[in-house]
Design a protein around this motif. Structure first.
Motif, PDB file in Angstrom:
ATOM      1  N   ARG A 219       0.856  -1.185   0.000  1.00 16.60           N
ATOM      2  CA  ARG A 219       0.000   0.000   0.000  1.00 16.60           C
ATOM      3  C   ARG A 219       0.897   1.242   0.000  1.00 16.60           C
ATOM      4  NH1 ARG A 219      -4.087  -0.197   4.631  1.00 16.60           N
ATOM      5  NH2 ARG A 219      -2.223   0.055   5.890  1.00 16.60           N
ATOM      6  N   LEU A 220       0.448   2.288  -0.678  1.00 20.14           N
ATOM      7  CA  LEU A 220       1.241   3.513  -0.813  1.00 20.14           C
ATOM      8  C   LEU A 220       0.404   4.732  -0.452  1.00 20.14           C
ATOM      9  CD1 LEU A 220       3.909   4.873  -1.976  1.00 20.14           C
ATOM     10  CD2 LEU A 220       2.660   5.044  -4.142  1.00 20.14           C
ATOM     11  N   VAL A 221       0.994   5.662   0.316  1.00 21.66           N
ATOM     12  CA  VAL A 221       0.355   6.963   0.555  1.00 21.66           C
ATOM     13  C   VAL A 221       1.203   8.025  -0.128  1.00 21.66           C
ATOM     14  CG1 VAL A 221      -0.730   6.280   2.713  1.00 21.66           C
ATOM     15  CG2 VAL A 221       1.543   7.280   2.776  1.00 21.66           C
ATOM     16  N   VAL A 222       0.542   8.990  -0.748  1.00 17.64           N
ATOM     17  CA  VAL A 222       1.234  10.051  -1.494  1.00 17.64           C
ATOM     18  C   VAL A 222       0.783  11.403  -0.976  1.00 17.64           C
ATOM     19  CG1 VAL A 222       1.683  11.056  -3.759  1.00 17.64           C
ATOM     20  CG2 VAL A 222       1.329   8.590  -3.553  1.00 17.64           C
ATOM     21  N   THR A 223       1.755  12.250  -0.579  1.00 17.36           N
ATOM     22  CA  THR A 223       1.458  13.617  -0.150  1.00 17.36           C
ATOM     23  C   THR A 223       2.277  14.595  -0.984  1.00 17.36           C
ATOM     24  OG1 THR A 223       3.200  13.758   1.532  1.00 17.36           O
ATOM     25  CG2 THR A 223       1.097  12.791   2.209  1.00 17.36           C
ATOM     26  N   GLU A 224       1.904  15.868  -0.918  1.00 19.00           N
ATOM     27  CA  GLU A 224       2.639  16.880  -1.690  1.00 19.00           C
ATOM     28  C   GLU A 224       3.923  17.307  -0.998  1.00 19.00           C
ATOM     29  OE1 GLU A 224       1.047  20.263  -3.707  1.00 19.00           O
ATOM     30  OE2 GLU A 224      -0.927  19.325  -3.900  1.00 19.00           O
ATOM     31  N   GLY A 225       3.842  17.586   0.321  1.00 24.29           N
ATOM     32  CA  GLY A 225       4.996  18.149   1.002  1.00 24.29           C
ATOM     33  C   GLY A 225       5.353  17.441   2.290  1.00 24.29           C
TER      34      GLY A 225
ATOM     35  N   ALA B 298       2.020   1.300   8.188  1.00 21.90           N
ATOM     36  CA  ALA B 298       1.717   0.096   7.409  1.00 21.90           C
ATOM     37  C   ALA B 298       1.731   0.357   5.907  1.00 21.90           C
ATOM     38  CB  ALA B 298       0.358  -0.455   7.823  1.00 21.90           C
ATOM     39  N   SER B 299       2.276   1.497   5.494  1.00 18.27           N
ATOM     40  CA  SER B 299       2.292   1.856   4.071  1.00 18.27           C
ATOM     41  C   SER B 299       3.660   2.382   3.662  1.00 18.27           C
ATOM     42  CB  SER B 299       1.244   2.942   3.775  1.00 18.27           C
ATOM     43  OG  SER B 299      -0.037   2.602   4.254  1.00 18.27           O
ATOM     44  N   ASP B 300       4.009   2.197   2.401  1.00 19.32           N
ATOM     45  CA  ASP B 300       5.129   2.940   1.832  1.00 19.32           C
ATOM     46  C   ASP B 300       4.647   4.367   1.615  1.00 19.32           C
ATOM     47  OD1 ASP B 300       6.609   0.659   1.831  1.00 19.32           O
ATOM     48  OD2 ASP B 300       6.548   0.336  -0.334  1.00 19.32           O
ATOM     49  N   GLY B 301       5.574   5.310   1.519  1.00 21.70           N
ATOM     50  CA  GLY B 301       5.174   6.700   1.352  1.00 21.70           C
ATOM     51  C   GLY B 301       5.973   7.414   0.270  1.00 21.70           C
ATOM     52  N   ILE B 302       5.308   8.319  -0.406  1.00 20.09           N
ATOM     53  CA  ILE B 302       5.987   9.216  -1.343  1.00 20.09           C
ATOM     54  C   ILE B 302       5.597  10.643  -0.996  1.00 20.09           C
ATOM     55  CG2 ILE B 302       5.998  10.101  -3.702  1.00 20.09           C
ATOM     56  CD1 ILE B 302       6.043   7.291  -4.726  1.00 20.09           C
TER      57      ILE B 302
ATOM     58  N   VAL C  40       3.346   3.908  -8.800  1.00 16.19           N
ATOM     59  CA  VAL C  40       1.937   3.805  -8.394  1.00 16.19           C
ATOM     60  C   VAL C  40       1.302   2.516  -8.910  1.00 16.19           C
ATOM     61  CG1 VAL C  40      -0.358   4.809  -8.772  1.00 16.19           C
ATOM     62  CG2 VAL C  40       1.559   6.282  -8.130  1.00 16.19           C
ATOM     63  N   SER C  41       1.639   2.147 -10.130  1.00 17.37           N
ATOM     64  CA  SER C  41       1.017   0.968 -10.756  1.00 17.37           C
ATOM     65  C   SER C  41       1.368  -0.343 -10.068  1.00 17.37           C
ATOM     66  CB  SER C  41       1.429   0.897 -12.230  1.00 17.37           C
ATOM     67  OG  SER C  41       2.831   0.682 -12.348  1.00 17.37           O
ATOM     68  N   LYS C  42       2.417  -0.345  -9.250  1.00 21.83           N
ATOM     69  CA  LYS C  42       2.886  -1.589  -8.623  1.00 21.83           C
ATOM     70  C   LYS C  42       2.163  -1.913  -7.316  1.00 21.83           C
ATOM     71  CE  LYS C  42       7.539  -1.102 -10.538  1.00 21.83           C
ATOM     72  NZ  LYS C  42       8.986  -0.973 -10.221  1.00 21.83           N
ATOM     73  N   TYR C  43       1.394  -0.964  -6.791  1.00 16.41           N
ATOM     74  CA  TYR C  43       0.779  -1.153  -5.477  1.00 16.41           C
ATOM     75  C   TYR C  43      -0.662  -1.646  -5.579  1.00 16.41           C
ATOM     76  CZ  TYR C  43       4.790   0.979  -3.213  1.00 16.41           C
ATOM     77  OH  TYR C  43       6.060   1.227  -2.752  1.00 16.41           O
ATOM     78  N   HIS C  44      -1.051  -2.398  -4.566  1.00  8.44           N
ATOM     79  CA  HIS C  44      -2.426  -2.902  -4.498  1.00  8.44           C
ATOM     80  C   HIS C  44      -3.407  -1.756  -4.302  1.00  8.44           C
ATOM     81  CE1 HIS C  44      -5.778  -5.547  -3.662  1.00  8.44           C
ATOM     82  NE2 HIS C  44      -5.986  -4.937  -2.510  1.00  8.44           N
ATOM     83  N   GLU C  45      -3.032  -0.793  -3.429  1.00 10.13           N
ATOM     84  CA  GLU C  45      -3.871   0.381  -3.223  1.00 10.13           C
ATOM     85  C   GLU C  45      -2.996   1.604  -2.947  1.00 10.13           C
ATOM     86  OE1 GLU C  45      -6.519  -0.310   0.018  1.00 10.13           O
ATOM     87  OE2 GLU C  45      -4.980  -1.159   1.312  1.00 10.13           O
ATOM     88  N   VAL C  46      -3.455   2.749  -3.416  1.00  9.02           N
ATOM     89  CA  VAL C  46      -2.716   4.009  -3.287  1.00  9.02           C
ATOM     90  C   VAL C  46      -3.663   5.080  -2.768  1.00  9.02           C
ATOM     91  CG1 VAL C  46      -1.387   5.788  -4.491  1.00  9.02           C
ATOM     92  CG2 VAL C  46      -1.193   3.385  -5.202  1.00  9.02           C
ATOM     93  N   PHE C  47      -3.280   5.750  -1.674  1.00 12.79           N
ATOM     94  CA  PHE C  47      -4.089   6.811  -1.099  1.00 12.79           C
ATOM     95  C   PHE C  47      -3.437   8.160  -1.371  1.00 12.79           C
ATOM     96  CE2 PHE C  47      -5.366   3.439   2.198  1.00 12.79           C
ATOM     97  CZ  PHE C  47      -6.471   3.062   1.428  1.00 12.79           C
ATOM     98  N   LEU C  48      -4.182   9.055  -2.014  1.00 15.78           N
ATOM     99  CA  LEU C  48      -3.673  10.391  -2.359  1.00 15.78           C
ATOM    100  C   LEU C  48      -4.131  11.430  -1.351  1.00 15.78           C
ATOM    101  CD1 LEU C  48      -4.234  10.754  -6.211  1.00 15.78           C
ATOM    102  CD2 LEU C  48      -2.144  10.087  -5.019  1.00 15.78           C
ATOM    103  N   PHE C  49      -3.167  12.242  -0.875  1.00 16.79           N
ATOM    104  CA  PHE C  49      -3.465  13.340   0.038  1.00 16.79           C
ATOM    105  C   PHE C  49      -2.883  14.626  -0.542  1.00 16.79           C
ATOM    106  CE2 PHE C  49      -3.480   9.471   2.541  1.00 16.79           C
ATOM    107  CZ  PHE C  49      -4.551   9.629   3.406  1.00 16.79           C
ATOM    108  N   LEU C  50      -3.373  15.027  -1.709  1.00 15.47           N
ATOM    109  CA  LEU C  50      -2.869  16.227  -2.364  1.00 15.47           C
ATOM    110  C   LEU C  50      -3.696  17.437  -1.955  1.00 15.47           C
ATOM    111  CD1 LEU C  50      -2.092  14.834  -5.943  1.00 15.47           C
ATOM    112  CD2 LEU C  50      -0.724  14.720  -3.841  1.00 15.47           C
ATOM    113  N   ASP C  51      -3.185  18.631  -2.244  1.00 10.47           N
ATOM    114  CA  ASP C  51      -3.812  19.872  -1.794  1.00 10.47           C
ATOM    115  C   ASP C  51      -5.185  20.080  -2.427  1.00 10.47           C
ATOM    116  OD1 ASP C  51      -1.547  20.300  -0.358  1.00 10.47           O
ATOM    117  OD2 ASP C  51      -0.892  22.082  -1.459  1.00 10.47           O
ATOM    118  N   ASN C  52      -6.070  20.714  -1.644  1.00  9.52           N
ATOM    119  CA  ASN C  52      -7.374  21.124  -2.159  1.00  9.52           C
ATOM    120  C   ASN C  52      -7.244  22.490  -2.833  1.00  9.52           C
ATOM    121  OD1 ASN C  52      -9.225  19.004  -1.454  1.00  9.52           O
ATOM    122  ND2 ASN C  52      -8.956  19.574   0.690  1.00  9.52           N
TER     123      ASN C  52
ATOM    124  N   PHE D 150      -5.981   7.338 -14.726  1.00 15.08           N
ATOM    125  CA  PHE D 150      -5.099   6.300 -15.249  1.00 15.08           C
ATOM    126  C   PHE D 150      -5.016   5.049 -14.383  1.00 15.08           C
ATOM    127  CE2 PHE D 150      -3.349  10.026 -17.499  1.00 15.08           C
ATOM    128  CZ  PHE D 150      -3.311   9.514 -18.793  1.00 15.08           C
ATOM    129  N   PHE D 151      -5.335   5.172 -13.079  1.00 18.21           N
ATOM    130  CA  PHE D 151      -5.119   4.037 -12.182  1.00 18.21           C
ATOM    131  C   PHE D 151      -6.376   3.706 -11.374  1.00 18.21           C
ATOM    132  CE2 PHE D 151      -1.008   6.200 -12.690  1.00 18.21           C
ATOM    133  CZ  PHE D 151      -0.248   5.156 -13.218  1.00 18.21           C
TER     134      PHE D 151
END
Length: 299
Positions: free
Chosen positions: A197-203, A220-224, A239-251, A265-266
């Motif tokens: 599982r991957l979590v992605v944030t901006e900063g 419990a997740s990898d992070g970017i 991103v394509s390699k993970y079972h699930e990816v959670f995005l936390f980008l800016d509003n 795309f995903f």
């Protein structure tokens, strides 16, 4: 005879073009990230064998590799041949099939610029001013210490210190109360927890805030940490390699556009920005919640 010559010339040109594909970016696409880097070189755990200490070297100036464990090295073509046990033709076809990996551009070493950030020391977060800055952003020091360092650097002849997050290529994202800087080379930061599982944030502070608000998810997740939306294109293969990816980008418009791009795309991507709406980002929500609790406690 002429057709054979044309075919040989075509193969030669293909090999020459493929050799210019960046080794570091190719390894990242294949799931291999550097253990340490400098302006001249990057060190990896060998992608050709099992090891616990990085002895696989990539020259960032020559775009060549050398595995000290087996005493072999060469170009990106040689590496793909070794990794995939394939022919030169198959290695070139593999490299040319990927249009995302950027080409390596050889550069001539230049004299240090006075306007360039130079890292002078890296250590554990201890300075009281940085601890105060973290508290102002509602980040406990012990949380920041898990992912960040205290980084001292010079710029235009002056010395500074900051909370630093190292990126994938060995550069640093630098934050303190007064400045938001970064050292070269610029890239995203990858936090490896050996998860599907991957979590992605901006900063930086988005990621640290997530570690405060949802510690179990982060652990419990990898992070970017993108460090800039510019690097969104560089993580698509990851991103394509993970079972699930959670995005936390800016509003904001840029963050929403980036989120829509990945969602399009995903199928494994989930937009989590609603969890901190109407705030711009996670840290803004954390600070707001802390202020509200303080006001309620004073009533």
């Amino acid at each position: 005879m002429k057709s054979e010559m044309r075919r040989e010339n075509s193969i030669s040109k293909s090999c020459e073009s493929a050799r210019n594909i960046c080794i570091v970016k190719t390894l990242a696409k294949l799931g291999h990230f550097p253990s340490r880097t400098s302006e001249k070189e990057a060190w990896f755990l060998s992608p050709l064998r099992s090891e616990t200490q990085a002895s696989f070297n990539v020259s960032l100036r020559k775009n060549l590799w050398y595995d000290f464990g087996i005493g072999k090295g060469g170009s990106i073509i040689d590496l793909i041949m070794a990794m995939k046990t394939c022919s030169i033709k198959e290695a070139v076809q593999f490299l040319q099939a990927d249009t995302i990996i950027p080409y390596f551009i050889a550069t001539t070493p230049q004299l240090p610029s006075k306007n360039k950030i130079k890292i002078t020391a890296v250590g554990t977060l201890k300075h009281y001013a940085l601890q105060g800055y973290l508290r102002s952003r509602r980040i406990p020091v012990e949380v920041a210490r898990r992912y960040c360092k205290e980084v001292w650097y010079t710029l235009k002849g002056q010395g500074y210190f900051a909370v630093g997050l190292e990126n994938n290529l060995g550069g640093w994202e630098l934050r303190n109360k007064y400045y938001k800087n970064s050292s070269s080379p610029k890239s995203y930061s990858f936090i490896d927890h050996s998860s599907n599982r991957l979590v992605v944030t901006e900063g930086i502070f988005d990621f640290l805030t997530l570690a405060v608000l949802n510690e179990s998810l982060v652990n419990a997740s990898d992070g970017i940490v993108l460090n800039s939306l510019v690097f969104l294109k560089d993580i698509k293969n990851i991103v394509s390699k993970y079972h699930e990816v959670f995005l936390f980008l800016d509003n904001d418009p840029a963050g929403e556009k980036a989120t829509k791009s990945l969602l399009r795309f995903f199928a494994n991507v989930t937009d989590c920005s609603v969890s901190y709406h109407p705030h711009k980002d996670l840290n803004e929500k954390l600070i707001s919640n802390s202020k509200n609790k303080k006001v309620e406690g004073e009533k």
